[in-house]
Design a protein around this motif. Structure first.
Motif, short mmCIF file in Angstrom:
data_model
loop_
_atom_site.label_atom_id
_atom_site.label_comp_id
_atom_site.label_asym_id
_atom_site.label_seq_id
_atom_site.Cartn_x
_atom_site.Cartn_y
_atom_site.Cartn_z
N GLN A 1 0.83 -1.20 0.00
CA GLN A 1 0.00 0.00 0.00
C GLN A 1 0.87 1.26 0.00
O GLN A 1 0.57 2.23 -0.70
CB GLN A 1 -0.93 0.02 1.21
CG GLN A 1 -1.71 1.33 1.33
CD GLN A 1 -2.82 1.29 2.33
OE1 GLN A 1 -3.38 0.23 2.60
NE2 GLN A 1 -3.18 2.43 2.87
N GLN B 1 0.99 4.39 -2.54
CA GLN B 1 0.81 5.71 -1.95
C GLN B 1 1.93 6.65 -2.38
O GLN B 1 1.68 7.82 -2.74
CB GLN B 1 0.79 5.57 -0.44
CG GLN B 1 0.75 6.86 0.35
CD GLN B 1 0.81 6.58 1.85
OE1 GLN B 1 0.08 5.73 2.36
NE2 GLN B 1 1.70 7.26 2.54
N GLN C 1 -13.40 9.30 3.98
CA GLN C 1 -13.19 7.97 4.52
C GLN C 1 -14.48 7.40 5.13
O GLN C 1 -14.72 6.19 5.04
CB GLN C 1 -12.06 7.98 5.55
CG GLN C 1 -10.70 8.28 4.93
CD GLN C 1 -9.55 7.65 5.69
OE1 GLN C 1 -9.73 6.96 6.67
NE2 GLN C 1 -8.35 7.90 5.21
N HIS D 1 -15.72 4.05 3.47
CA HIS D 1 -15.63 2.95 4.44
C HIS D 1 -17.01 2.33 4.68
O HIS D 1 -17.16 1.09 4.66
CB HIS D 1 -15.05 3.51 5.76
CG HIS D 1 -14.82 2.48 6.81
ND1 HIS D 1 -14.62 2.80 8.14
CD2 HIS D 1 -14.76 1.11 6.76
CE1 HIS D 1 -14.44 1.71 8.83
NE2 HIS D 1 -14.52 0.66 8.03
N LEU E 1 -2.50 0.11 8.41
CA LEU E 1 -2.69 0.27 6.97
C LEU E 1 -2.71 -1.07 6.24
O LEU E 1 -2.41 -1.13 5.04
CB LEU E 1 -1.59 1.16 6.38
CG LEU E 1 -1.62 2.63 6.80
CD1 LEU E 1 -0.51 3.41 6.10
CD2 LEU E 1 -2.98 3.27 6.51
N GLY F 1 -6.70 0.51 -0.11
CA GLY F 1 -5.66 1.47 0.25
C GLY F 1 -5.62 2.63 -0.71
O GLY F 1 -5.46 3.79 -0.31
N ASP G 1 -7.33 5.64 1.50
CA ASP G 1 -6.25 6.44 2.09
C ASP G 1 -5.56 7.34 1.07
O ASP G 1 -5.41 8.55 1.29
CB ASP G 1 -5.22 5.51 2.75
CG ASP G 1 -5.82 4.70 3.88
OD1 ASP G 1 -6.41 5.30 4.78
OD2 ASP G 1 -5.72 3.46 3.85
N THR G 2 -5.11 6.77 -0.05
CA THR G 2 -4.32 7.55 -1.00
C THR G 2 -5.16 8.61 -1.69
O THR G 2 -4.79 9.79 -1.72
CB THR G 2 -3.67 6.62 -2.04
OG1 THR G 2 -2.94 5.59 -1.35
CG2 THR G 2 -2.71 7.39 -2.92
N GLY H 1 -6.32 11.19 0.84
CA GLY H 1 -5.26 12.14 1.16
C GLY H 1 -5.05 13.17 0.06
O GLY H 1 -4.86 14.36 0.33
N THR I 1 -3.71 7.51 12.84
CA THR I 1 -4.20 6.23 12.33
C THR I 1 -3.53 5.06 13.04
O THR I 1 -4.19 4.08 13.43
CB THR I 1 -3.95 6.13 10.81
OG1 THR I 1 -4.63 7.20 10.15
CG2 THR I 1 -4.43 4.80 10.26
#
Length: 258
Positions: free
Chosen positions: A67, A71, A112, A116, A145, A152, A156-157, A160, A185
């Motif tokens: 991941q 990222q 998220q 999620h 993570l 991922g 997350d990526t 972000g 996190t």
């Protein structure tokens, strides 16, 4: 003036500092988790961790590294696309940076939460993607993570990247934001309820809150991550808990119905 100025670019630091910090912070927690003096702060016993978790630590480490590779690639592309090498980037006043920080936190939380939650509600996505993270029924720091590579990327990526773009922060400010997000996190998955822990004291969305989500009774609740519990409270997916001491030592976050 920052310590890395003149050595590496802000973009490089924004890409690799959060990754390095992840392993330093999570590694420290991982060592602490198995120290006998800290047994009294665990949310789950060692026996529960060994019996309930469905994936071994080496596989978790490989999954996190994969991941982080994705990222880093996305981060480098984002910085190349959004930065102008010929322009001099001036840091805004600290009050503006603080506002950008808050905006980025709220944007990341919003992204998220909905991604999620959808991964739990869509049976195909849960079975083939998100269930990988829930193989860690007893969370621990290095597994923060541990996700399916697609999750991922999306959770997350991309989250972000959107936070960075919407907030308008500079690459230098983003170094501090993404490092802060990584620390939060990791802390949310550490498996320890520690006294004087600033994250657990200041944020209601903390390691006990997220531990409830990893339990069977709370799997449809407490989707919010990593900072606030706003969306859970607004949309009725908030599950409170009682933090009680176990007779054999340590704590237990017992889910409660609203």
């Amino acid at each position: 003036m920052v310590p890395w100025e003149g050595y590496v670019s802000d973009e490089t630091m924004g890409t690799f500092a959060p990754i390095a910090l992840y392993w330093v912070y999570a590694g420290g927690y991982q060592l602490a988790l198995h120290r006998r003096p800290l047994e009294r702060y665990r949310l789950h016993t060692r026996a529960e961790e060994e019996e309930k978790n469905l994936v071994a630590l080496p596989a978790v480490v490989r999954g996190v590294l994969l991941q982080q590779l994705v990222q880093a690639i996305v981060a480098m592309i984002l910085f190349v696309v959004t930065s102008d090498s010929s322009a001099i980037v001036v840091q805004p006043p600290i009050i503006i940076q603080a506002f950008q920080f808050l905006v980025a936190m709220l944007v990341m939380d919003s992204w998220q939460y909905f991604v999620h939650r959808y991964m739990h509600q869509n049976k195909f996505l849960y079975r083939h993607i998100h269930s990988q993270h829930h193989r860690l029924i007893v969370p621990y720091a290095i597994g923060a993570l541990y996700n399916h590579p697609l999750e991922g990327l999306l959770l997350d990526t991309v989250g972000g990247a959107i936070s960075f773009l919407v907030s308008g922060m500079t690459p230098r400010t983003s170094v501090f934001f993404f490092c802060f997000a990584v620390l939060k996190t990791v802390d949310d998955h550490c498996g320890l309820w520690l006294p004087y822990n600033i994250f657990q004291s200041l944020f209601q969305n903390n390691t006990a809150y997220h531990d409830v989500h990893h339990q069977l009774q709370g799997s449809k609740y407490n989707y919010s991550q990593p900072f606030f519990s706003i969306w859970d409270r607004i949309l009725g997916t908030h599950m409170p808990y009682n933090l009680v001491r176990r007779k054999e030592g340590g704590f237990e976050a017992r889910p409660l119905r609203d």
